[in-house]
Write an enzyme that holds these catalytic residues in place. Structure first.
Site, mmCIF file in Angstrom:
data_model
loop_
_atom_site.group_PDB
_atom_site.id
_atom_site.type_symbol
_atom_site.label_atom_id
_atom_site.label_comp_id
_atom_site.label_asym_id
_atom_site.label_seq_id
_atom_site.Cartn_x
_atom_site.Cartn_y
_atom_site.Cartn_z
ATOM 1 N N LYS A 22 3.018 19.620 43.836
ATOM 2 C CA LYS A 22 3.310 20.837 43.069
ATOM 3 C C LYS A 22 2.080 21.259 42.278
ATOM 4 O O LYS A 22 1.694 22.422 42.285
ATOM 5 C CB LYS A 22 4.466 20.562 42.094
ATOM 6 C CG LYS A 22 4.644 21.634 41.033
ATOM 7 C CD LYS A 22 5.735 21.299 40.050
ATOM 8 C CE LYS A 22 5.304 20.529 38.837
ATOM 9 N NZ LYS A 22 4.672 21.310 37.761
ATOM 10 N N ARG A 120 0.377 23.475 23.780
ATOM 11 C CA ARG A 120 -0.202 23.900 25.052
ATOM 12 C C ARG A 120 -0.828 25.298 25.009
ATOM 13 O O ARG A 120 -0.394 26.214 25.705
ATOM 14 C CB ARG A 120 0.827 23.821 26.174
ATOM 15 C CG ARG A 120 1.391 22.440 26.326
ATOM 16 C CD ARG A 120 2.283 22.327 27.524
ATOM 17 N NE ARG A 120 1.551 22.003 28.730
ATOM 18 C CZ ARG A 120 2.143 21.808 29.904
ATOM 19 N NH1 ARG A 120 3.420 21.930 30.029
ATOM 20 N NH2 ARG A 120 1.421 21.490 30.956
HETATM 21 C C1 UD1 Z 1 -1.558 20.003 34.035
HETATM 22 C C2 UD1 Z 1 -0.332 19.649 34.840
HETATM 23 C C3 UD1 Z 1 0.635 18.837 33.978
HETATM 24 C C4 UD1 Z 1 -0.075 17.624 33.385
HETATM 25 C C5 UD1 Z 1 -1.360 18.031 32.669
HETATM 26 C C6 UD1 Z 1 -2.187 16.853 32.194
HETATM 27 C C7 UD1 Z 1 -0.116 21.522 36.364
HETATM 28 C C8 UD1 Z 1 0.650 22.707 36.797
HETATM 29 N N1 UD1 Z 1 0.321 20.873 35.274
HETATM 30 O O1 UD1 Z 1 -1.113 20.818 32.954
HETATM 31 O O2 UD1 Z 1 1.715 18.417 34.807
HETATM 32 O O3 UD1 Z 1 0.781 16.999 32.465
HETATM 33 O O4 UD1 Z 1 -2.190 18.803 33.560
HETATM 34 O O5 UD1 Z 1 -2.512 16.016 33.239
HETATM 35 O O6 UD1 Z 1 -1.077 21.120 37.001
HETATM 36 N N2 UD1 Z 1 -5.162 22.372 25.999
HETATM 37 C C9 UD1 Z 1 -5.678 23.154 24.981
HETATM 38 N N3 UD1 Z 1 -6.191 24.379 25.300
HETATM 39 C C10 UD1 Z 1 -6.226 24.857 26.578
HETATM 40 C C11 UD1 Z 1 -5.705 24.046 27.608
HETATM 41 C C12 UD1 Z 1 -5.187 22.804 27.291
HETATM 42 O O7 UD1 Z 1 -5.661 22.765 23.813
HETATM 43 O O8 UD1 Z 1 -6.719 25.963 26.792
HETATM 44 C C13 UD1 Z 1 -4.580 21.050 25.675
HETATM 45 C C14 UD1 Z 1 -3.082 21.013 25.932
HETATM 46 O O9 UD1 Z 1 -2.367 21.521 24.840
HETATM 47 C C15 UD1 Z 1 -2.849 19.541 26.164
HETATM 48 C C16 UD1 Z 1 -4.140 19.072 26.834
HETATM 49 O O10 UD1 Z 1 -5.110 20.077 26.552
HETATM 50 O O11 UD1 Z 1 -2.674 18.854 24.959
HETATM 51 C C17 UD1 Z 1 -4.027 18.880 28.325
HETATM 52 O O12 UD1 Z 1 -3.671 20.094 28.936
HETATM 53 P P1 UD1 Z 1 -4.124 20.490 30.415
HETATM 54 O O13 UD1 Z 1 -4.979 19.426 30.992
HETATM 55 O O14 UD1 Z 1 -4.668 21.881 30.360
HETATM 56 O O15 UD1 Z 1 -2.748 20.512 31.170
HETATM 57 P P2 UD1 Z 1 -2.154 21.640 32.087
HETATM 58 O O16 UD1 Z 1 -3.218 22.155 32.996
HETATM 59 O O17 UD1 Z 1 -1.361 22.592 31.295
#
Ligand code: UD1
Length: 419
Positions: A22, A120
Site C-alpha cells: 500500500k 503529522r
Molecule cells: C509513511 C507511511 C506510514 C508510516 C510512516 C513512517 C505512507 C502512505 N505512510 O507516512 O505508514 O508510519 O511513513 O514510517 O507511506 N513530519 C513532519 N513534517 C512533515 C512530514 C512529516 O513533522 O512535513 C513528521 C510526522 O509528523 C511524523 C514523522 O515526521 O512524526 C514521520 O512522518 P513521515 O515519515 O512523513 O510519515 P508519512 O510519510 O506520513
C-alpha cells in the site's frame, strides 16, 4: 460501520500470499500524474486507500481502471483541484501537489487527514517544494501552490530536517521533471521510497542514490508511460509474522520481502521465533517459549513504527518484561488501552510502553483507532479466550487486503458483521 468478530484460534498453519505494498502503491499512483502515455501498475492491493487514490486521479483528469491487481492510468487534461472530501480520508493524497505543480504550474490541494496518529504536518514537503521555486498560501483548509509557469520547478539542494518518508517521495517525484539537478539530503531510506524511484526510472527519470540518505535527480523534459510491478507489502507480511508464534502455528509467507523486514525478523528471532528463508518466501515457526525484548522504532533500516502495535501484542504473549519506545510518531499507543481491556498489562510512560508478559488475553469489545492498532487487536483476538469484537474496522480495510479471508484460510475464525 463493519465489525470483525474474532474467535480464539488454534495454531495457524498454511500459506499466506503477501499483497502488493500500500505504502509504495499510493505515492506511485500520485506520481502517475507526471508521465504522458499509458501506465500499467501490477501487484496493486485492493484496498480502500487505493480506490480513493484512483478516484482522486480521475477527478484530477487521469483515466484509471482497476482490474484484478492491475491499475492502468492515462492522464488527459489535468485539473489542479484536489477536494477535501477525498483528501481528508487519506494523508497520502497530498502527494499530488508536487506533480500538479510540475506539470500545470498550479495546484489547490486540501490539507490532508488520515490516521489520527499525532500532528503529522506537511512542512517538510512544502519547504522542499519552495526550495524548488513553488510558493504557497493556505486558504479555507486548502494548500494553494504556484510556480511561475508550467514546467517551472527548478532543481535544488534540499536538506530534510527529518527523513520523512512522504516528503522524500514527494520531492523525488516533483524533481523528476524539474529543470536541472535536485539533491535530497537526509532522505528517507525506506524500501517504498526506492520503489517510487524505480517506477519513475521505468518512466524515463534519472535518479541515483535511492535507498540511501542522499538522492540525486537530474530533471528530464518528459516522462513516458511504463509497466511496473509494485513491491510486496512488508508491513502486511510483518503482521502475519506475528500471527504464527502468537497462535503456536507455522506460516509460509509467499512473496514476503525478507531483506526489507530485517529489523523485525532480528527482534522476533531474539524473542524466540524461528524463521527459514525458502524459495518464494519465508517460513515463520513457533520455536521455544517467547521471551521479552526491547524495541525502539526508528527510520529504516531501524524497526518500523508500522509494526510497533503488532509487536506489542506479541510482547504480551512473551515471558517477562518487554519495552517499546516510539520515536517516530507522538500519540501512537492508542491500542494499549484496548489491549489492557483484553487482559494485557501495559503501562505507558511518555513515548515508551512497558509490557508485563504472559497475562493472557480475554475477548472483549474493542475499538480500532488507527490502521496498525486495528491489526494488533485482531491479532490479540486470535489468542484471546472467547470472542473479540473489533469495531470501526474501516481503518483495517484501508491497509489490509482481505485480512479475514487470508487468516481464515490458515485456520482462524473471523467473521465480518455488516451494519
Ligand atoms: C509513511 C507511511 C506510514 C508510516 C510512516 C513512517 C505512507 C502512505 N505512510 O507516512 O505508514 O508510519 O511513513 O514510517 O507511506 N513530519 C513532519 N513534517 C512533515 C512530514 C512529516 O513533522 O512535513 C513528521 C510526522 O509528523 C511524523 C514523522 O515526521 O512524526 C514521520 O512522518 P513521515 O515519515 O512523513 O510519515 P508519512 O510519510 O506520513
Amino acid at each position: 460501520m463493519d465489525t470483525l468478530i474474532v474467535e480464539k484460534s488454534g495454531p495457524l498453519h498454511g500459506t499466506i500470499t503477501v499483497s502488493g505494498s500500500k505504502n509504495a502503491a499510493l505515492p506511485i499512483l500520485m506520481a502517475c500524474i507526471l508521465p504522458t502515455g499509458r501506465i500499467v501498475l501490477e501487484n496493486v492491493p485492493r484496498l480502500a486507500d487505493i480506490h480513493t487514490s484512483c478516484k482522486l486521479l480521475s477527478i484530477l483528469g487521469c483515466h484509471t481502471t482497476f482490474e484484478g491487481d492491475t491499475v492502468t492510468v492515462e492522464c488527459g487534461t489535468l485539473n489542479p483541484h484536489a477536494p477535501y472530501e477525498l483528501v481528508k480520508t487519506m494523508r497520502a493524497s497530498v502527494l499530488c501537489l508536487g506533480p500538479l505543480l510540475a506539470v500545470l504550474g498550479e495546484a489547490r490541494v486540501s490539507m490532508p487527514g488520515g490516521c489520527a496518529i499525532g500532528a503529522r504536518p506537511v512542512d517538510i514537503h512544502l519547504s522542499g517544494l519552495e526550495a524548488m521555486g513553488a510558493s504557497f498560501e493556505l486558504a479555507e483548509g486548502y494548500i494553494i501552490g504556484r510556480v511561475p509557469r508550467p514546467g517551472g520547478l527548478k532543481g535544488a539542494h534540499i536538506v530534510l530536517r527529518f527523513p520523512s518518508v512522504g516528503a522524500t517521495e514527494h520531492l523525488l517525484t516533483a524533481a523528476a521533471l524539474a529543470e536541472g539537478e535536485t539533491i535530497i539530503e537526509n532522505a528517507a531510506r525506506e524500501p517504498e521510497v526506492a520503489d517510487v524511484a524505480g517506477f519513475l526510472i521505468a518512466c524515463g527519470a534519472k535518479i541515483e542514490g535511492h535507498g540511501t540518505s542522499v538522492i540525486r535527480v537530474q530533471g528530464v523534459d518528459r516522462l513516458r508511460g511504463a509497466t511496473y510491478r509494485v513491491m510486496s507489502d512488508r508491513i502486511e507480511a510483518g503482521t502475519f509474522m506475528v500471527a504464527a508464534p502468537l497462535t503456536g502455528g507455522e506460516l509460509f509467507l509467499e512473496n514476503c520481502p525478507v531483506r526489507e523486514l530485517d529489523a523485525v525478523i532480528q527482534k522476533m528471532r531474539e524473542m524466540g521465533v524461528g524463521f527459514e528463508e525458502r524459495p518464494g518466501g519465508l517460513l515463520v515457526k513457533s520455536g521455544r517459549e517467547l521471551v521479552g525484548v526491547e524495541v525502539e522504532t526508528l527510520p529504516y533500516p531501524g524497526f518500523p513504527t508500522d509494526m510497533q502495535a503488532q509487536m506489542t501484542t506479541l510482547m504480551c504473549h512473551a515471558k517477562g518484561l518487554s519495552m517499546v519506545e516510539e520515536t517516530i510518531f507522538e500519540n501512537r499507543f492508542m491500542h494499549v488501552m484496548e489491549l489492557n481491556r483484553m487482559g494485557a498489562e501495559i503501562k505507558v510512560k511518555g513515548n515508551a510502553a512497558i509490557v508485563k508478559g504472559q497475562r493472557g488475553f480475554t475477548g472483549a469489545p474493542v475499538m480500532a483507532s488507527d490502521l496498525r492498532a486495528s491489526a494488533s487487536l485482531v491479532l490479540a483476538g486470535l489468542a484471546a479466550e472467547g470472542r473479540t469484537v473489533v469495531e470501526r474496522i474501516y481503518h483495517l480495510d484501508r491497509g489490509y487486503e482481505n485480512i479475514e479471508h487470508k487468516l481464515n484460510a490458515v485456520g482462524a475464525r473471523i467473521t465480518r458483521a455488516k451494519s
